[in-house]
Design a protein around this motif. Structure first.
Motif, PDB file in Angstrom:
ATOM      1  N   TYR A  10       0.826  -1.144   0.066  1.00  0.00           N
ATOM      2  CA  TYR A  10       0.112  -0.168  -0.008  1.00  0.00           C
ATOM      3  C   TYR A  10       0.899   1.240  -0.062  1.00  0.00           C
ATOM      4  CZ  TYR A  10      -3.504   3.227   1.805  1.00  0.00           C
ATOM      5  OH  TYR A  10      -4.429   4.469   1.979  1.00  0.00           O
ATOM      6  N   ILE A  11       2.006   1.317   0.881  1.00  0.00           N
ATOM      7  CA  ILE A  11       2.853   2.486   0.840  1.00  0.00           C
ATOM      8  C   ILE A  11       3.568   2.560  -0.598  1.00  0.00           C
ATOM      9  CG2 ILE A  11       4.925   3.384   2.303  1.00  0.00           C
ATOM     10  CD1 ILE A  11       3.686   2.070   4.512  1.00  0.00           C
ATOM     11  N   ARG A  12       3.859   1.468  -0.931  1.00  0.00           N
ATOM     12  CA  ARG A  12       4.614   1.229  -2.251  1.00  0.00           C
ATOM     13  C   ARG A  12       3.834   2.259  -3.363  1.00  0.00           C
ATOM     14  NH1 ARG A  12       6.588  -3.461  -4.998  1.00  0.00           N
ATOM     15  NH2 ARG A  12       7.430  -1.813  -6.244  1.00  0.00           N
ATOM     16  N   LEU A  13       2.555   2.089  -3.377  1.00  0.00           N
ATOM     17  CA  LEU A  13       1.498   2.948  -4.224  1.00  0.00           C
ATOM     18  C   LEU A  13       2.023   4.414  -4.298  1.00  0.00           C
ATOM     19  CD1 LEU A  13      -1.966   1.369  -3.340  1.00  0.00           C
ATOM     20  CD2 LEU A  13      -0.692   1.097  -5.697  1.00  0.00           C
ATOM     21  N   LEU A  14       2.636   4.864  -3.120  1.00  0.00           N
ATOM     22  CA  LEU A  14       2.855   6.179  -3.153  1.00  0.00           C
ATOM     23  C   LEU A  14       4.275   6.664  -3.880  1.00  0.00           C
ATOM     24  CD1 LEU A  14       2.192   7.261   0.741  1.00  0.00           C
ATOM     25  CD2 LEU A  14       0.502   7.175  -1.019  1.00  0.00           C
ATOM     26  N   LEU A 179      -6.754  14.674  -1.727  1.00  0.00           N
ATOM     27  CA  LEU A 179      -7.510  13.276  -1.869  1.00  0.00           C
ATOM     28  C   LEU A 179      -6.498  12.139  -1.771  1.00  0.00           C
ATOM     29  CD1 LEU A 179     -10.022  14.456  -4.788  1.00  0.00           C
ATOM     30  CD2 LEU A 179     -10.349  14.238  -2.276  1.00  0.00           C
ATOM     31  N   ASP A 180      -5.228  12.528  -2.005  1.00  0.00           N
ATOM     32  CA  ASP A 180      -4.181  11.288  -1.887  1.00  0.00           C
ATOM     33  C   ASP A 180      -3.765  10.805  -0.632  1.00  0.00           C
ATOM     34  OD1 ASP A 180      -3.684  11.369  -4.525  1.00  0.00           O
ATOM     35  OD2 ASP A 180      -1.918  12.629  -4.514  1.00  0.00           O
ATOM     36  N   PRO A 181      -3.569   9.343  -0.423  1.00  0.00           N
ATOM     37  CA  PRO A 181      -3.361   8.719   0.945  1.00  0.00           C
ATOM     38  C   PRO A 181      -1.756   9.165   0.996  1.00  0.00           C
ATOM     39  CG  PRO A 181      -3.148   7.221  -0.827  1.00  0.00           C
ATOM     40  CD  PRO A 181      -3.742   8.430  -1.517  1.00  0.00           C
ATOM     41  N   ARG A 190       4.413  13.556   0.079  1.00  0.00           N
ATOM     42  CA  ARG A 190       3.584  14.523   0.508  1.00  0.00           C
ATOM     43  C   ARG A 190       3.476  15.661   0.033  1.00  0.00           C
ATOM     44  NH1 ARG A 190       1.883  13.465   6.907  1.00  0.00           N
ATOM     45  NH2 ARG A 190      -0.140  14.851   6.268  1.00  0.00           N
ATOM     46  N   ALA A 191       2.336  16.262  -0.272  1.00  0.00           N
ATOM     47  CA  ALA A 191       2.274  17.678  -1.021  1.00  0.00           C
ATOM     48  C   ALA A 191       2.622  18.604   0.307  1.00  0.00           C
ATOM     49  CB  ALA A 191       0.862  18.074  -1.354  1.00  0.00           C
ATOM     50  N   ASP A 192       3.069  19.722   0.224  1.00  0.00           N
ATOM     51  CA  ASP A 192       3.397  20.695   1.160  1.00  0.00           C
ATOM     52  C   ASP A 192       1.987  21.087   1.828  1.00  0.00           C
ATOM     53  OD1 ASP A 192       3.929  22.861   3.070  1.00  0.00           O
ATOM     54  OD2 ASP A 192       5.175  23.919   1.173  1.00  0.00           O
ATOM     55  N   PRO A 193       1.824  20.845   3.043  1.00  0.00           N
ATOM     56  CA  PRO A 193       0.451  21.341   3.663  1.00  0.00           C
ATOM     57  C   PRO A 193       0.343  22.872   3.736  1.00  0.00           C
ATOM     58  CG  PRO A 193       1.802  19.982   5.346  1.00  0.00           C
ATOM     59  CD  PRO A 193       2.565  20.270   3.922  1.00  0.00           C
ATOM     60  N   VAL A 397      -1.685  10.359  -6.689  1.00  0.00           N
ATOM     61  CA  VAL A 397      -1.691   8.915  -6.473  1.00  0.00           C
ATOM     62  C   VAL A 397      -3.418   8.371  -6.743  1.00  0.00           C
ATOM     63  CG1 VAL A 397      -1.816   7.080  -5.101  1.00  0.00           C
ATOM     64  CG2 VAL A 397      -0.309   8.766  -4.780  1.00  0.00           C
ATOM     65  N   ASN A 398      -4.276   9.304  -6.175  1.00  0.00           N
ATOM     66  CA  ASN A 398      -5.674   8.814  -6.467  1.00  0.00           C
ATOM     67  C   ASN A 398      -6.159   9.243  -7.922  1.00  0.00           C
ATOM     68  OD1 ASN A 398      -8.357   8.342  -5.872  1.00  0.00           O
ATOM     69  ND2 ASN A 398      -8.696   9.752  -4.470  1.00  0.00           N
ATOM     70  N   LEU A 399      -6.240  10.580  -8.347  1.00  0.00           N
ATOM     71  CA  LEU A 399      -6.642  11.119  -9.749  1.00  0.00           C
ATOM     72  C   LEU A 399      -5.667  10.970 -10.373  1.00  0.00           C
ATOM     73  CD1 LEU A 399      -8.549  14.493  -8.543  1.00  0.00           C
ATOM     74  CD2 LEU A 399      -9.434  12.137  -8.221  1.00  0.00           C
ATOM     75  N   ARG A 400      -5.723   9.696 -11.100  1.00  0.00           N
ATOM     76  CA  ARG A 400      -4.724   9.234 -12.007  1.00  0.00           C
ATOM     77  C   ARG A 400      -4.767   9.522 -13.367  1.00  0.00           C
ATOM     78  NH1 ARG A 400      -1.209   5.055 -12.974  1.00  0.00           N
ATOM     79  NH2 ARG A 400      -1.195   3.950 -14.805  1.00  0.00           N
TER      80      ARG A 400
END
Ligand code: HEM
Length: 415
Positions: A10-14, A179-181, A190-193, A397-400
């Motif tokens: 699951y983490i590799r999906l990132l 929307l990304d895990p 991670r995107a910059d919060p 990751v989510n919106l592919r």
């Protein structure tokens, strides 16, 4: 052990290196079944039957304030409130009765019958895009072809000036990363919060200003209708108006571009399918539905357990996050025979637009835009060829979808 392997996958999906083809990972995750991420309040669901059961279960919610783990959300700015009070979720993240009330206000603009009337305008936009290329040459099938159509349509529908589009696209792309895990074990993905929060604030300020202009000078657009509803009384608050606009803009910007791009890629990789579509435009609908399954523009969907429940034999506690891996469910052989085959003729019970109360409001519009775009591409672009395969993917990751897809062609035929 199985859960540890699944958590690692699951983490590799990132990992961006996985983006060109995440499907072998999704297959492994599905074969091992649902799992909890270590001791975290997160359960991941992978099969078609389990995802469908979660989407239909009245004990699951979209209200992120119920989650034990804080999730990404779209921040909305209001100068009169403290930072803690500023988050106003759109109706995608609201349960009834607020969800029902807000969805009803905009749903009239997206019924199949109303959307069908847009077909001539959508065809005109696609043909205008293709007219820019006539002699032999090259274009980027993402930025030059898939991108401008959905963006123009949603700006026209909402009543957003097209000249602001580049700025809106920047905010929209950033916000869709919420929307990304995320994982503490892959912080670099991670995107910059701070950047996300700034984008949310700036988008809200933009809609605040546009609302003022439209209030003074209403048009036939959806924004003017929402302003009239706000003015008419207790139908929606000002914050709800702003968050609804932001939702429609982001939804209209991101996913349909990816659907058109993913479908174009599938056709370019299968010249026989492209030729068949060219000979018979009726096939476009099947190509669109199969792309939604085979290379889904939305790869996963989250829910929050509002009560204790069991999914696929795994106990889910109240407040747990349930992540449905739609992209894994879409290759579930129990529902889709020979699932790794791209087959536009198959019986297609995909979940790409969700299911139940939050079923995608824009589905008829997305389907129409993709059908017209693919049909005109097949009919007008002569001997197209991908110059780079696999293409470079977006970081999402989510919106592919691909970021770029250079295509060479012999000519673009006149309309
Ligand atoms: C291929 C294109 C699209 C895909 C794959 C897609 C996918 C989805 C999915 C999966 C959901 C449900 C999320 C959930 O249940 O958690 C959703 C909801 C939604 N979509 Fe789309 N969408 C697309 C295009 C659009 C367009 C063009 C619009 C409108 C301009 C739109 C507007 C919405 C809205 C407003 C919701 C929230 C519905 C609700 O919460 O009741 N979508 N979409």
């Amino acid at each position: 052990m199985t859960s540890e392997q699944s958590t690692a996958d699951y983490i590799r999906l990132l990992d961006p290196a996985v983006r060109p083809d995440p499907y072998p990972l999704f297959a492994r995750l599905r074969e091992r079944g649902p799992f909890r991420i270590g001791t975290a309040p997160v359960v991941v669901v992978t099969g078609h039957a389990d995802c469908t059961a979660v989407l239909r279960d009245p004990r699951v919610s979209v209200d992120r304030s119920l989650a034990k783990l804080q999730l990404g959300f779209m921040p909305i700015y209001d100068a009169t409130k403290t930072t803690a009070e500023q988050v106003k979720p759109s109706f995608l993240f609201l349960d009834p009765p607020d969800h029902t009330r807000l969805r009803r206000l905009v749903s009239k603009a997206f019924t199949p019958r109303v959307v069908q009337r847009l077909e001539p305008r959508i065809t005109e936009i696609v043909d205008d895009i293709l007219d820019k290329y006539s002699a032999a040459g090259t274009f980027d099938a993402v930025t030059d072809f898939a991108y401008p159509l959905p963006v123009t349509v949603i700006c026209e529908l909402l009543g957003v000036p097209l000249e602001d589009e580049a700025q809106l696209s920047h905010w929209s792309s950033l916000l869709s990363r919420t929307l990304d895990p995320t994982s503490r074990q892959a912080p670099e993905s991670r995107a910059d919060p701070a950047e996300l929060e700034r984008a949310g604030t700036e988008l809200s300020v933009y809609f605040e200003r546009l609302t003022e202009r439209r209030r003074a000078d209403p048009g036939p657009d959806l924004l003017s209708q929402l302003i009239a509803a706000e003015d008419a009384g207790d139908m929606l608050t000002h914050d709800e108006l702003i968050s609804t606009c932001a939702l429609l803009l982001v939804a209209g910007h991101e996913t349909t571009v990816n659907l058109i791009a993913n479908a174009t890629l599938a056709l370019l990789r299968r010249p026989a399918e492209l030729a068949a579509l060219r000979a018979n435009p009726e096939r476009a609908q099947g190509v669109v539905e199969e792309t939604l399954r085979f290379d889904s523009p939305v790869q996963l969907m989250p829910r929050i357990a509002a009560d204790d429940l069991t999914v696929g034999g795994i106990s889910v506690d109240r407040g747990d996050l349930v992540v449905m891996l739609i992209a894994a469910a879409h290759r579930d052989p129990a529902v889709f025979p020979d699932p790794d085959r791209f087959d536009p003729a198959r019986d297609n019970r995909h979940l790409a637009f969700g299911l139940g109360a939050h079923f995608c409001l824009g589905a008829p519009l997305a389907r129409l835009e993709a059908r017209v775009a693919l049909t005109r591409f097949a009919q007008r672009v002569e001997v197209p060829r991908l110059t780079t395969d696999p293409p470079v993917y977006r970081e999402h990751v989510n919106l592919r979808g691909p970021a770029h897809m250079p295509v060479e062609f012999a000519a673009v035929l006149p309309r």
